[in-house]
Design a protein around this motif. Structure first.
Motif, PDB file in Angstrom:
ATOM      1  N   TYR A  43      31.158  45.220  35.451  1.00  0.00           N
ATOM      2  CA  TYR A  43      32.063  44.825  34.371  1.00  0.00           C
ATOM      3  C   TYR A  43      31.244  44.296  33.199  1.00  0.00           C
ATOM      4  CZ  TYR A  43      35.807  45.240  37.786  1.00  0.00           C
ATOM      5  OH  TYR A  43      36.680  45.729  38.736  1.00  0.00           O
ATOM      6  N   ILE A  51      38.946  39.653  33.698  1.00  0.00           N
ATOM      7  CA  ILE A  51      39.041  39.226  35.096  1.00  0.00           C
ATOM      8  C   ILE A  51      39.152  37.699  35.175  1.00  0.00           C
ATOM      9  CG2 ILE A  51      37.776  39.071  37.272  1.00  0.00           C
ATOM     10  CD1 ILE A  51      36.640  41.836  36.670  1.00  0.00           C
ATOM     11  N   THR A  55      42.224  35.750  36.856  1.00  0.00           N
ATOM     12  CA  THR A  55      41.981  34.803  37.947  1.00  0.00           C
ATOM     13  C   THR A  55      42.573  33.441  37.606  1.00  0.00           C
ATOM     14  OG1 THR A  55      39.922  35.941  38.539  1.00  0.00           O
ATOM     15  CG2 THR A  55      40.202  33.684  39.341  1.00  0.00           C
TER      16      THR A  55
END
Length: 265
Positions: A43, A51, A55
């Motif tokens: 990534y 992300i 999260t």
């Protein structure tokens, strides 16, 4: 496969979207300058930020608002644990091999691809409209021969459809019987494939310098939550019910022709 749409409802081409995400480095194939490995991705800055935001939102909802007990468990698991849980013996997919080319196939996916291709050819022969998934079709063109417009017997069409509807329920012997019965072959070369054999999806390793303790990279994050249940119950002052939560990576050695791939969740 579900289509991707914008906020205004305009459909987005999946291949174009994938190209854009790679170009802007949301993600990129790992080790690409060495040819890469199927299923491994890195990534980039925007992907990492996305992300992190996901999260954070997940943790705020489940851990803070729902009051779940969060744990962070090790990714290494001793052999004995996963032997007891059944993962060592049963956490596997069935694979078959083309002995001439060496190509490996996940047996249920091979059956699906060949039978779907034949049903597509049957519909074309009958003059019926065939729905095409652009992304799936692009991948097939790289490794498969085009579907032949051949009309099948109605009873055979029904058999194919029933087989596809139950494909997830078949084990190795069932798949072997189907491959023989319907003469399932390598879609690209039309070569015969060998009977399916079980392939365990876990990555094996050894723990410690002596190599006397075999272990595995965990195939799922929940294992640590199960093993810590009693301690979590004590932490929660023996109050039931309660819920635990975990964020982390799990590892599976997936079957993905023409090479192995890794699925990290």
């Amino acid at each position: 496969m579900a289509t991707v749409s914008t906020k205004t409802g305009q459909e987005v081409d999946r291949l174009t979207l994938d190209s854009m995400l790679r170009r802007r480095m949301f993600y990129t194939p790992s080790f690409e300058i060495y040819g890469g490995v199927s299923g491994l991705y890195d990534y980039g800055p925007p992907g990492t930020a996305l992300i992190a935001n996901m999260t954070d939102a997940w943790r705020k909802h489940f851990v803070l608002e729902e009051d779940m007990l969060e744990v962070d468990c090790t990714m290494l698991t001793p052999h004995e644990i996963l032997k007891t849980s059944g993962h060592v013996d049963k956490f596997a997919d069935w694979m078959c091999k083309d002995p001439k080319t060496g190509e490996i196939f996940r047996a249920d996916h091979l059956v699906e691809e060949v039978l779907e291709n034949r049903l597509k050819g049957d519909k074309e022969a009958r003059g019926q409209k065939v729905e095409v998934d652009a992304e799936k079709e692009a991948k097939k063109k790289k490794k498969s021969k085009a579907a032949q417009a051949v009309k099948l017997d109605d009873a055979l069409v029904k058999e194919y459809e029933e087989t596809l509807a139950k494909i997830d329920n078949f084990d190795g012997p069932d798949l072997e019987e189907i491959i023989k019965k319907y003469n399932i072959r390598n879609p690209a070369t039309d070569g015969e494939v060998q009977p399916p054999v079980a392939f365990n999806l876990m990555f094996q390793t050894s723990i410690g310098p002596s190599s006397n303790m075999p272990g595995y990279l965990r195939p799922e994050t929940a294992q640590g939550q199960f093993l810590n249940f009693q301690k979590l119950l004590e932490y929660n002052q023996q109050a039931m019910p309660f819920a635990s939560a975990s964020i982390g990576k799990s590892f599976r050695n997936e079957i993905s022709p023409p090479c192995w791939s890794v699925a990290c969740a």
